[in-house]
Design an enzyme around this catalytic site. Sequence first.
Site, PDB file in Angstrom:
ATOM      1  N   TYR A  46     -14.972  22.280 -58.594  1.00  0.00           N
ATOM      2  CA  TYR A  46     -15.738  21.626 -59.659  1.00  0.00           C
ATOM      3  C   TYR A  46     -17.131  22.221 -59.664  1.00  0.00           C
ATOM      4  CZ  TYR A  46     -17.553  18.965 -55.707  1.00  0.00           C
ATOM      5  OH  TYR A  46     -18.116  18.607 -54.517  1.00  0.00           O
TER       6      TYR A  46
ATOM      7  N   SER B  94     -21.832  20.353 -52.918  1.00  0.00           N
ATOM      8  CA  SER B  94     -21.106  19.072 -52.911  1.00  0.00           C
ATOM      9  C   SER B  94     -21.817  18.014 -53.760  1.00  0.00           C
ATOM     10  CB  SER B  94     -20.953  18.554 -51.477  1.00  0.00           C
ATOM     11  OG  SER B  94     -20.363  17.267 -51.526  1.00  0.00           O
TER      12      SER B  94
ATOM     13  N   GLY C 299      -2.972  28.583 -52.945  1.00  0.00           N
ATOM     14  CA  GLY C 299      -3.752  28.164 -51.774  1.00  0.00           C
ATOM     15  C   GLY C 299      -3.098  26.997 -51.069  1.00  0.00           C
TER      16      GLY C 299
ATOM     17  N   GLY D  72      -1.789  26.783 -48.302  1.00  0.00           N
ATOM     18  CA  GLY D  72      -1.948  26.733 -46.838  1.00  0.00           C
ATOM     19  C   GLY D  72      -3.224  26.045 -46.395  1.00  0.00           C
TER      20      GLY D  72
ATOM     21  N   ASN E 224       0.538  31.331 -51.215  1.00  0.00           N
ATOM     22  CA  ASN E 224      -0.577  31.417 -50.268  1.00  0.00           C
ATOM     23  C   ASN E 224      -0.779  32.839 -49.799  1.00  0.00           C
ATOM     24  OD1 ASN E 224      -2.530  29.623 -49.049  1.00  0.00           O
ATOM     25  ND2 ASN E 224      -1.722  30.319 -47.080  1.00  0.00           N
ATOM     26  N   ARG E 225      -2.064  33.181 -49.606  1.00  0.00           N
ATOM     27  CA  ARG E 225      -2.419  34.524 -49.128  1.00  0.00           C
ATOM     28  C   ARG E 225      -1.714  34.819 -47.800  1.00  0.00           C
ATOM     29  NH1 ARG E 225      -8.685  35.155 -47.911  1.00  0.00           N
ATOM     30  NH2 ARG E 225      -8.062  33.544 -46.441  1.00  0.00           N
TER      31      ARG E 225
ATOM     32  N   ASP F  23      -7.075  13.324 -50.342  1.00  0.00           N
ATOM     33  CA  ASP F  23      -6.999  14.392 -51.351  1.00  0.00           C
ATOM     34  C   ASP F  23      -5.713  14.296 -52.181  1.00  0.00           C
ATOM     35  OD1 ASP F  23      -9.421  15.663 -50.969  1.00  0.00           O
ATOM     36  OD2 ASP F  23      -8.628  17.125 -49.543  1.00  0.00           O
TER      37      ASP F  23
ATOM     38  N   LYS G 275     -11.125  20.848 -42.917  1.00  0.00           N
ATOM     39  CA  LYS G 275     -10.128  19.767 -42.936  1.00  0.00           C
ATOM     40  C   LYS G 275      -9.001  19.947 -41.925  1.00  0.00           C
ATOM     41  CE  LYS G 275     -11.186  18.852 -47.699  1.00  0.00           C
ATOM     42  NZ  LYS G 275     -10.771  18.656 -49.067  1.00  0.00           N
TER      43      LYS G 275
HETATM   44  P1  NAP Z   1      -9.455  25.537 -46.867  1.00  0.00           P
HETATM   45  O1  NAP Z   1      -8.799  24.536 -45.985  1.00  0.00           O
HETATM   46  O2  NAP Z   1     -10.444  26.473 -46.285  1.00  0.00           O
HETATM   47  O3  NAP Z   1      -8.270  26.353 -47.599  1.00  0.00           O
HETATM   48  C1  NAP Z   1      -8.494  27.476 -48.325  1.00  0.00           C
HETATM   49  C2  NAP Z   1      -7.193  27.972 -48.961  1.00  0.00           C
HETATM   50  O4  NAP Z   1      -7.530  28.997 -49.883  1.00  0.00           O
HETATM   51  C3  NAP Z   1      -6.198  28.595 -47.984  1.00  0.00           C
HETATM   52  O5  NAP Z   1      -4.899  28.406 -48.476  1.00  0.00           O
HETATM   53  C4  NAP Z   1      -6.583  30.068 -48.023  1.00  0.00           C
HETATM   54  O6  NAP Z   1      -5.496  30.944 -47.722  1.00  0.00           O
HETATM   55  C5  NAP Z   1      -6.938  30.232 -49.474  1.00  0.00           C
HETATM   56  N1  NAP Z   1      -7.904  31.291 -49.707  1.00  0.00           N
HETATM   57  C6  NAP Z   1      -9.180  31.352 -49.232  1.00  0.00           C
HETATM   58  N2  NAP Z   1      -9.777  32.471 -49.692  1.00  0.00           N
HETATM   59  C7  NAP Z   1      -8.853  33.122 -50.463  1.00  0.00           C
HETATM   60  C8  NAP Z   1      -8.877  34.323 -51.205  1.00  0.00           C
HETATM   61  N3  NAP Z   1      -9.982  35.096 -51.260  1.00  0.00           N
HETATM   62  N4  NAP Z   1      -7.763  34.693 -51.865  1.00  0.00           N
HETATM   63  C9  NAP Z   1      -6.652  33.918 -51.831  1.00  0.00           C
HETATM   64  N5  NAP Z   1      -6.564  32.765 -51.133  1.00  0.00           N
HETATM   65  C10 NAP Z   1      -7.669  32.362 -50.470  1.00  0.00           C
HETATM   66  O7  NAP Z   1     -10.223  24.814 -48.061  1.00  0.00           O
HETATM   67  P2  NAP Z   1      -9.944  23.374 -48.715  1.00  0.00           P
HETATM   68  O8  NAP Z   1     -10.740  22.352 -48.023  1.00  0.00           O
HETATM   69  O9  NAP Z   1      -8.490  23.206 -48.880  1.00  0.00           O
HETATM   70  O10 NAP Z   1     -10.655  23.574 -50.162  1.00  0.00           O
HETATM   71  C11 NAP Z   1     -10.150  24.503 -51.082  1.00  0.00           C
HETATM   72  C12 NAP Z   1     -10.893  24.333 -52.415  1.00  0.00           C
HETATM   73  O11 NAP Z   1     -10.552  23.083 -53.005  1.00  0.00           O
HETATM   74  C13 NAP Z   1     -12.413  24.329 -52.283  1.00  0.00           C
HETATM   75  O12 NAP Z   1     -12.960  24.979 -53.393  1.00  0.00           O
HETATM   76  C14 NAP Z   1     -12.779  22.862 -52.321  1.00  0.00           C
HETATM   77  O13 NAP Z   1     -14.093  22.639 -52.800  1.00  0.00           O
HETATM   78  C15 NAP Z   1     -11.732  22.357 -53.303  1.00  0.00           C
HETATM   79  N6  NAP Z   1     -11.468  20.928 -53.131  1.00  0.00           N
HETATM   80  C16 NAP Z   1     -11.836  20.096 -54.123  1.00  0.00           C
HETATM   81  C17 NAP Z   1     -11.573  18.753 -54.024  1.00  0.00           C
HETATM   82  C18 NAP Z   1     -11.964  17.826 -55.130  1.00  0.00           C
HETATM   83  O14 NAP Z   1     -12.038  16.633 -54.893  1.00  0.00           O
HETATM   84  N7  NAP Z   1     -12.173  18.317 -56.320  1.00  0.00           N
HETATM   85  C19 NAP Z   1     -10.942  18.242 -52.887  1.00  0.00           C
HETATM   86  C20 NAP Z   1     -10.562  19.121 -51.896  1.00  0.00           C
HETATM   87  C21 NAP Z   1     -10.835  20.481 -52.033  1.00  0.00           C
HETATM   88  P3  NAP Z   1      -5.102  31.357 -46.204  1.00  0.00           P
HETATM   89  O15 NAP Z   1      -4.192  30.265 -45.721  1.00  0.00           O
HETATM   90  O16 NAP Z   1      -4.423  32.668 -46.360  1.00  0.00           O
HETATM   91  O17 NAP Z   1      -6.392  31.442 -45.445  1.00  0.00           O
END
Ligand code: NAP
Length: 310
Positions: A259, A41, A153, A155, A178-179, A128, A92
Amino acid sequence: MKNKQTTERYTLADLEKWREIAGDIEPPIRLGVFGDPVAHSLSPQMQNAALRTCEIEMQYARFHIRPNELRSALLILRRLDFVGINLTVPHKIAAFTQIDQADESATRTAAVNVIRVRDEKLIGSNTDGEGFLRAIRSEFSVDVRDLRVMILGAGGGAGRAIAWQCALENCERLVLVNRTLEKANALAEQLRPFFMGPRVLGPAARLEAVAWEESAMRAQIGDIDLIVNATPAGMNPGDPSPMPARLLAPHHMVFDCVYGPSKTALLRSAEEAGARGANGLSMLLHQGALSFQIWFNCEAPIEAMRAALL
Ligand code: NAP
């Protein structure tokens, strides 16, 4: 004697004896990010720059909190003199059910990335979606409302917030991938009222939820302008691209919420395909500036935050 902050990363065990661990730290740690993983982070360097610029005498730190520790960490947080925290992957959605109040942005997405602590209560928000919107505008000089968007993604916490923002902006078309397909289907049902009007010429439906399969993505990709990766794929340097490179074309814009210092496999594929790409740094900046605004009820020093990230 007063200490500077020395620990790179705190844990639940540290929070449990926080006054002992952190009582001497000056300026005091009163903000932070909870995540697992959290070492990646960049929020601390960005938020600490904002605090220094605004001459606010406090610090922002990283907390490695595992999924089964979140409830305890949030219980402790209520009793500490923290201003608030950010939540990152994977907390989240789980956090939404463990806070005391949620504002509109958190309620509609059922996901929280910012918490404000007030009178031992946790108040959740979600920046977000708005952060994504501002990032797309600054990276590609376009408005989401004019685009056909595919979210990989959809979900997860970030994916849901981005999907809601696209719906609120009334984007041309939205494809949720979504997966776990049921989550994308459920989200599509919630968002359907936003897509009832006919905006796109041609037969493509304005809102669709599709399976995490190459054939399903291929069937959609011809009617897509912007592809968003909202999965954690890319957080580790060896991670494969969440979308096969052969599906990308020069007219695509690719936004990777991930990032990091190096390009993700998805962004390398975009480059090879002649498509425009951007990583999640600008989204981090804008969601962070909005978090700061929530905590301190004042404009964030965005240029200082940007400089700290670069
Ligand atoms: P999260 O709530 O854990 O969600 C993960 C998502 O990715 C779910 O839809 C999950 O699918 C899917 N997923 C996880 N592993 C997978 C795989 N191997 N193959 C296919 N789909 C997969 O995470 P989040 O907080 O939303 O964050 C997601 C990403 O966005 C992270 O890398 C985070 O660092 C980034 N992010 C960046 C910012 C920014 O400001 N740049 C802001 C927010 C998030 P299922 O529903 O099937 O489990």
